[in-house]
Design a protein around this motif. Sequence first.
Motif, PDB file in Angstrom:
ATOM      1  N   ASN A   1      -2.277   5.984  -5.184  1.00 24.20           N
ATOM      2  CA  ASN A   1      -2.161   4.620  -5.724  1.00 24.20           C
ATOM      3  C   ASN A   1      -3.423   3.751  -5.579  1.00 24.20           C
TER       4      ASN A   1
ATOM      5  N   HIS B   1     -12.243   4.045   5.069  1.00 24.38           N
ATOM      6  CA  HIS B   1     -11.814   3.769   3.703  1.00 24.38           C
ATOM      7  C   HIS B   1     -12.909   4.069   2.680  1.00 24.38           C
TER       8      HIS B   1
ATOM      9  N   PHE C   1     -13.680  -2.810   4.500  1.00 27.95           N
ATOM     10  CA  PHE C   1     -13.044  -1.771   3.681  1.00 27.95           C
ATOM     11  C   PHE C   1     -14.007  -1.199   2.649  1.00 27.95           C
ATOM     12  N   HIS C   2     -14.947  -2.018   2.174  1.00 29.45           N
ATOM     13  CA  HIS C   2     -15.816  -1.545   1.085  1.00 29.45           C
ATOM     14  C   HIS C   2     -17.284  -1.873   1.329  1.00 29.45           C
TER      15      HIS C   2
ATOM     16  N   VAL D   1      -5.248  -2.029  -7.417  1.00 31.50           N
ATOM     17  CA  VAL D   1      -6.160  -1.952  -6.284  1.00 31.50           C
ATOM     18  C   VAL D   1      -7.567  -1.820  -6.888  1.00 31.50           C
TER      19      VAL D   1
ATOM     20  N   LEU E   1       0.822  -1.225   0.000  1.00 26.96           N
ATOM     21  CA  LEU E   1       0.000   0.000   0.000  1.00 26.96           C
ATOM     22  C   LEU E   1       0.849   1.265   0.000  1.00 26.96           C
TER      23      LEU E   1
ATOM     24  N   TYR F   1       4.856   3.278   5.660  1.00 22.18           N
ATOM     25  CA  TYR F   1       3.487   3.612   5.255  1.00 22.18           C
ATOM     26  C   TYR F   1       2.860   4.595   6.251  1.00 22.18           C
TER      27      TYR F   1
ATOM     28  N   LYS G   1      -5.584   8.662  -3.160  1.00 18.67           N
ATOM     29  CA  LYS G   1      -5.243   7.844  -1.992  1.00 18.67           C
ATOM     30  C   LYS G   1      -5.733   8.613  -0.776  1.00 18.67           C
ATOM     31  N   GLU G   2      -6.263   7.898   0.181  1.00 16.30           N
ATOM     32  CA  GLU G   2      -6.965   8.531   1.299  1.00 16.30           C
ATOM     33  C   GLU G   2      -6.097   9.379   2.219  1.00 16.30           C
TER      34      GLU G   2
HETATM   35  C1  V55 Z   1      -6.540   0.259   1.195  1.00 14.90           C
HETATM   36  C2  V55 Z   1      -5.680   0.529   0.147  1.00 14.90           C
HETATM   37  C3  V55 Z   1      -4.691   1.487   0.323  1.00 14.90           C
HETATM   38  C4  V55 Z   1      -4.597   2.148   1.525  1.00 14.90           C
HETATM   39  C5  V55 Z   1      -5.469   1.888   2.556  1.00 14.90           C
HETATM   40  O1  V55 Z   1      -7.753  -1.431   0.087  1.00 14.90           O
HETATM   41  C6  V55 Z   1      -6.443   0.935   2.384  1.00 14.90           C
HETATM   42  C7  V55 Z   1      -7.593  -0.757   1.073  1.00 14.90           C
HETATM   43  C8  V55 Z   1      -3.759   1.153  -1.842  1.00 14.90           C
HETATM   44  O2  V55 Z   1      -3.763   1.816  -0.620  1.00 14.90           O
HETATM   45  O3  V55 Z   1      -3.600   3.046   1.683  1.00 14.90           O
END
Ligand code: V55
Length: 491
Positions: free
Chosen positions: A120, A218, A282-283, A475, A59, A101, A134-135
Amino acid sequence: MTAFPQTIHFIGTNTPRRVEMSVRDLAVEGTIPADVEGAFFRAVPDNAHAPMFDDDIALNADGMIAKFDFSGGAVDFAIRYVETERYKLEREARRALFGQYRNPFTDDPAAEGKDRTVANTTPVWHAGRLFMTKEDGRGYEVNPHTLETVGKWDYEGKLRSQTFTAHPRVDPVTGELFFFGYEAGGLCDPNVAYCIADAQGNLVKEQWFEQPYLSTIHDFVITENYAIFPIFPTLADLDRLRAGGAHWAHHQDKPSYIGIMPRYGDVSEMKWIEGPVGVSCFHEVNAYDDGDLVHIDLCLTDTNAFAFMREAGGIHRDQREIQGALTRWTIDMGKDAPAIEERPIGPPGDLCRLADADQGRPYNRAWYLSMNPQAKGPPMLGGPVGANFNALLRIEPGNGRVTMMELPPGAGISEPAHVPSSEAGHGGWLLTVVDVPNSPNPADYSSEVWIVEADAVENGPVAKVKTGLALRSQVHGTWVSRERLDGSRVK
Ligand code: V55
Ligand code: FE
């Protein structure tokens, strides 16, 4: 160039490829449906440099934007780095300067005060613009034709939030973009920004609220009446970061919550409803209103699906032992103290896809990835959690009917994009990248784009695009029609 660590983050379909390229006229097996006219964009984390730390994770890799362009049955491919501030600094230095990260306290001094986001996670299309998101930062605008980076996107200087989710939601009727950013004021800030951009892409509303704890938000969902923020006990801690530790740690003993407010309302109207303890998601697939009832469908697991987020919280469980289900949470907003009523509606899985037209509305089908219980042998290594899914499911959430597309032995599959059909009554098409092993070497596989009839996944692909390449795992992906591409702001 120093070597990459040989962990699940850098082997199998997470093998660093690091190649920017364009290829015209990929080999096509079968016939590409006439509806499939446009571009399938993918967000691919792929390190430009070996990481500073051996326990680095996928990530944290630089964002690449990939594009499969479908035109009159021909398919072209291109992939380029998103030229973030971070990417450009590291390219100049010819080495990694940013450390762990989402932990700036682990960076090289040369990176101090610089924007750490790697863009990403998701390609987002709204109001004629393409963003890579990206969050942990703001999105970067990308030219959808050349894949050149245009620059950081802040709504012409209007956006206050320092972060922008990788999961905004577009209302299919109004064309508005509903989005949020958590840690909106900077590292470990409890404020969340909730924002609306109109159909023309102007930021028309930004409000901040505090979340009950410092969770990773997320994804979120909208209905015709509500904005809904499901949050789960995977939490950040500034002291842990200062000590060089992980951004996120899962807390098995803390509850989840739902924050729910009228979608055009004031954040002071937010209601927090306590949910089950220790769970993670996550989703969300979708949500919709049904009188006073609000239904929210989530890819729920009984703990965090990422090993590094579990381990930081002292939870040691094998990836294969994680339980879950596609789950419906129903809330009766007519009650004074609404509660979450939970029921499973499908097998466990993630990386869900909804037809754009069904967003926030009652719906009767969706797609997601899962593990085929009949598949022989271990899953293909790679992908965000280190093991790839090996089945595509179509679910009818109303009646629980599930159909499955199987893969060749040992193959892995990534999130599908949905292409609507112009034919009345036809459910459209799914595009998904399938990585098919060529040999027992986990880095040796061929990436193919499969085109599948969305309402007949059990029939397998109607066409395959053979890249002849081993592409690094994506992703999320996004479909953009030819009409929208032709109407882009950046030409
Ligand atoms: C996710 C993906 C991320 C991240 C935090 O899929 C959560 C969940 C690709 O980066 O930074
Ligand atoms: Fe995501």
